[in-house]
Scaffold this motif. Structure first.
Motif, PDB file in Angstrom:
ATOM      1  N   GLN A  22      55.286  26.634  -5.983  1.00  0.00           N
ATOM      2  CA  GLN A  22      56.567  27.253  -6.341  1.00  0.00           C
ATOM      3  C   GLN A  22      56.332  28.458  -7.262  1.00  0.00           C
ATOM      4  O   GLN A  22      57.043  28.659  -8.241  1.00  0.00           O
ATOM      5  N   SER A  23      55.312  29.239  -6.915  1.00  0.00           N
ATOM      6  CA  SER A  23      54.969  30.403  -7.733  1.00  0.00           C
ATOM      7  C   SER A  23      55.229  31.677  -6.948  1.00  0.00           C
ATOM      8  O   SER A  23      55.159  31.702  -5.712  1.00  0.00           O
ATOM      9  N   SER A  24      55.509  32.739  -7.694  1.00  0.00           N
ATOM     10  CA  SER A  24      55.776  34.029  -7.065  1.00  0.00           C
ATOM     11  C   SER A  24      55.576  35.143  -8.071  1.00  0.00           C
ATOM     12  O   SER A  24      55.663  34.927  -9.285  1.00  0.00           O
ATOM     13  N   ILE A  25      55.296  36.323  -7.563  1.00  0.00           N
ATOM     14  CA  ILE A  25      55.341  37.530  -8.373  1.00  0.00           C
ATOM     15  C   ILE A  25      56.114  38.587  -7.600  1.00  0.00           C
ATOM     16  O   ILE A  25      56.169  38.562  -6.362  1.00  0.00           O
ATOM     17  N   GLU A  26      56.719  39.510  -8.341  1.00  0.00           N
ATOM     18  CA  GLU A  26      57.391  40.650  -7.739  1.00  0.00           C
ATOM     19  C   GLU A  26      56.752  41.920  -8.281  1.00  0.00           C
ATOM     20  O   GLU A  26      56.546  42.039  -9.499  1.00  0.00           O
ATOM     21  N   GLN A  39      56.775  33.745 -11.631  1.00  0.00           N
ATOM     22  CA  GLN A  39      57.301  32.402 -11.799  1.00  0.00           C
ATOM     23  C   GLN A  39      56.262  31.374 -11.384  1.00  0.00           C
ATOM     24  O   GLN A  39      55.510  31.592 -10.423  1.00  0.00           O
ATOM     25  N   VAL A  40      56.223  30.269 -12.106  1.00  0.00           N
ATOM     26  CA  VAL A  40      55.345  29.151 -11.776  1.00  0.00           C
ATOM     27  C   VAL A  40      56.189  27.887 -11.840  1.00  0.00           C
ATOM     28  O   VAL A  40      56.907  27.670 -12.820  1.00  0.00           O
ATOM     29  N   GLY A  41      56.123  27.086 -10.783  1.00  0.00           N
ATOM     30  CA  GLY A  41      56.983  25.911 -10.726  1.00  0.00           C
ATOM     31  C   GLY A  41      58.445  26.282 -10.737  1.00  0.00           C
ATOM     32  O   GLY A  41      59.289  25.497 -11.175  1.00  0.00           O
ATOM     33  N   GLY A  42      58.761  27.474 -10.265  1.00  0.00           N
ATOM     34  CA  GLY A  42      60.132  27.955 -10.247  1.00  0.00           C
ATOM     35  C   GLY A  42      60.649  28.426 -11.585  1.00  0.00           C
ATOM     36  O   GLY A  42      61.824  28.786 -11.695  1.00  0.00           O
ATOM     37  N   ASN A 141      49.020  28.511  -9.822  1.00  0.00           N
ATOM     38  CA  ASN A 141      49.628  28.908 -11.092  1.00  0.00           C
ATOM     39  C   ASN A 141      48.942  30.104 -11.722  1.00  0.00           C
ATOM     40  O   ASN A 141      49.172  30.412 -12.888  1.00  0.00           O
ATOM     41  N   ARG A 142      48.107  30.800 -10.947  1.00  0.00           N
ATOM     42  CA  ARG A 142      47.297  31.894 -11.498  1.00  0.00           C
ATOM     43  C   ARG A 142      47.644  33.237 -10.858  1.00  0.00           C
ATOM     44  O   ARG A 142      47.765  33.350  -9.638  1.00  0.00           O
ATOM     45  N   LEU A 143      47.771  34.236 -11.726  1.00  0.00           N
ATOM     46  CA  LEU A 143      47.934  35.628 -11.314  1.00  0.00           C
ATOM     47  C   LEU A 143      46.703  36.398 -11.776  1.00  0.00           C
ATOM     48  O   LEU A 143      46.380  36.387 -12.969  1.00  0.00           O
ATOM     49  N   THR A 144      46.027  37.042 -10.850  1.00  0.00           N
ATOM     50  CA  THR A 144      44.817  37.809 -11.165  1.00  0.00           C
ATOM     51  C   THR A 144      45.019  39.263 -10.768  1.00  0.00           C
ATOM     52  O   THR A 144      45.597  39.551  -9.715  1.00  0.00           O
ATOM     53  N   PHE A 282      41.589  40.826 -14.876  1.00  0.00           N
ATOM     54  CA  PHE A 282      42.507  40.227 -15.858  1.00  0.00           C
ATOM     55  C   PHE A 282      43.282  39.145 -15.140  1.00  0.00           C
ATOM     56  O   PHE A 282      43.876  39.389 -14.093  1.00  0.00           O
ATOM     57  N   SER A 283      43.271  37.932 -15.682  1.00  0.00           N
ATOM     58  CA  SER A 283      43.981  36.837 -15.040  1.00  0.00           C
ATOM     59  C   SER A 283      44.825  36.072 -16.041  1.00  0.00           C
ATOM     60  O   SER A 283      44.507  35.993 -17.236  1.00  0.00           O
ATOM     61  N   LEU A 284      45.903  35.526 -15.545  1.00  0.00           N
ATOM     62  CA  LEU A 284      46.849  34.720 -16.314  1.00  0.00           C
ATOM     63  C   LEU A 284      47.096  33.417 -15.571  1.00  0.00           C
ATOM     64  O   LEU A 284      47.303  33.430 -14.346  1.00  0.00           O
ATOM     65  N   ALA A 285      47.086  32.304 -16.296  1.00  0.00           N
ATOM     66  CA  ALA A 285      47.390  31.013 -15.702  1.00  0.00           C
ATOM     67  C   ALA A 285      48.425  30.310 -16.563  1.00  0.00           C
ATOM     68  O   ALA A 285      48.294  30.262 -17.786  1.00  0.00           O
ATOM     69  N   ALA A 286      49.461  29.772 -15.933  1.00  0.00           N
ATOM     70  CA  ALA A 286      50.554  29.099 -16.636  1.00  0.00           C
ATOM     71  C   ALA A 286      50.614  27.643 -16.218  1.00  0.00           C
ATOM     72  O   ALA A 286      50.681  27.341 -15.016  1.00  0.00           O
ATOM     73  N   THR A 287      50.597  26.745 -17.205  1.00  0.00           N
ATOM     74  CA  THR A 287      50.640  25.309 -16.935  1.00  0.00           C
ATOM     75  C   THR A 287      51.727  24.668 -17.772  1.00  0.00           C
ATOM     76  O   THR A 287      51.746  24.800 -18.995  1.00  0.00           O
TER      77      THR A 287
END
Length: 289
Positions: A22-26, A39-42, A141-144, A282-287
């Protein structure tokens, strides 16, 4: 599986999704190649001032603006190169220019590559030929963000690069930072100070830099959202900036390759040889939980 959609809103917007997480980027290429939403997990991770975003004459406050070819500001917006004065406004021009989409893929992740190239306009303020390519990759859950900076000039190209992510927060006092630094530089007071392990959110503005940050990763825990946010970046990023404004529901934790005014001081400024490229990540992870 992974998907990429394109929507024509005020600006053409690319939507990368991973339904399993349930992740997305715009991503909006024509507004500085910016990630406007993640968004991660909505649940939204980033802050966005939609009114400023809708006005192309204003700098964007929100999402993940791109900083190039400088980070921060210059005295009187001016730097000297080969005895000549040039003007660059704060954070450079990459965040204000239209980027071009060069590739997209949904094979192993949702991936979108954008390119920014020098032109007559950029050469007035930055006398170099260059190509900057960013590949946004969404998986779970990761954006790189994979980056390649290429010097197409016949001379050495000095530059700094960075990111300015705006993270959404409801209560800043619930933030916990895993920062191994012991000292910071306060941009407002122009002084070095010990880092006590927290920030004073009663100030109108907190604007500090951790110089020569001894790690290529850091973690922020938002106890209010039950969210852990991990940042990882290449060793080229030597400086970590924290910035927030009183009363605003965001904080910024920004990896830069060099501190403010590096175009004049030369401090940690990247000097890229002619026809050479520099790769960075550069990476970001959200938990949540």
């Amino acid at each position: 599986m992974f998907a990429i959609a394109v929507e024509q809103r005020q600006f053409e917007t690319y939507i990368l999704t991973d339904p399993s997480a349930q992740s997305s980027i715009e991503v909006v290429p024509e507004r500085g190649g910016i990630v406007t939403s993640w968004q991660v997990g909505g649940k939204p991770i980033l802050y966005m001032d939609t009114e400023r975003f809708a006005d192309p004459s204003l700098s964007i406050r929100g999402g993940i603006p791109i900083l190039f070819p400088i980070c921060g500001n210059l005295p009187n917006d001016t730097y000297i190169y080969n005895g000549q004065a040039y003007k660059l406004k704060q954070h450079g021009f990459a965040r204000d220019l239209a980027w071009q989409v060069s590739a997209r893929s949904t094979d192993d992740c949702a991936s979108l590559t954008l390119v920014l190239e020098s032109n007559a306009q950029t050469r007035l303020n930055y006398p170099f030929d260059f190509q900057v390519a960013f590949t946004y990759q969404l998986q779970g859950n990761r954006l790189t963000v994979q980056q390649r900076y290429t010097n197409l000039s016949q001379s050495v190209m000095p530059f700094a690069a960075g990111f300015h992510p705006y993270f959404a927060v409801a209560d800043k006092r619930q933030l916990q930072f895993d920062l191994t630094a012991t000292q910071l530089w306060d941009h407002i007071t122009q002084s070095a100070q010990p880092y006590p392990g927290y920030f004073d959110y009663d100030l109108d503005q907190v604007d500090v830099a951790f110089l020569d940050f001894p790690s290529t990763s850091t973690t922020v825990r938002d106890r209010n959202q039950n969210l852990s946010l991990s940042l990882n970046y290449s060793s080229s990023f030597t400086t970590l900036v924290f910035w927030t404004v009183k009363g605003k529901d965001y904080y910024c934790l920004e990896p830069w390759t060099a501190a403010r005014n590096a175009m004049n001081t030369g401090d940690r400024l990247i000097q890229l040889a002619p026809q050479a490229s520099l790769d960075a990540s550069f990476s970001l992870a959200a938990t949540f939980g």
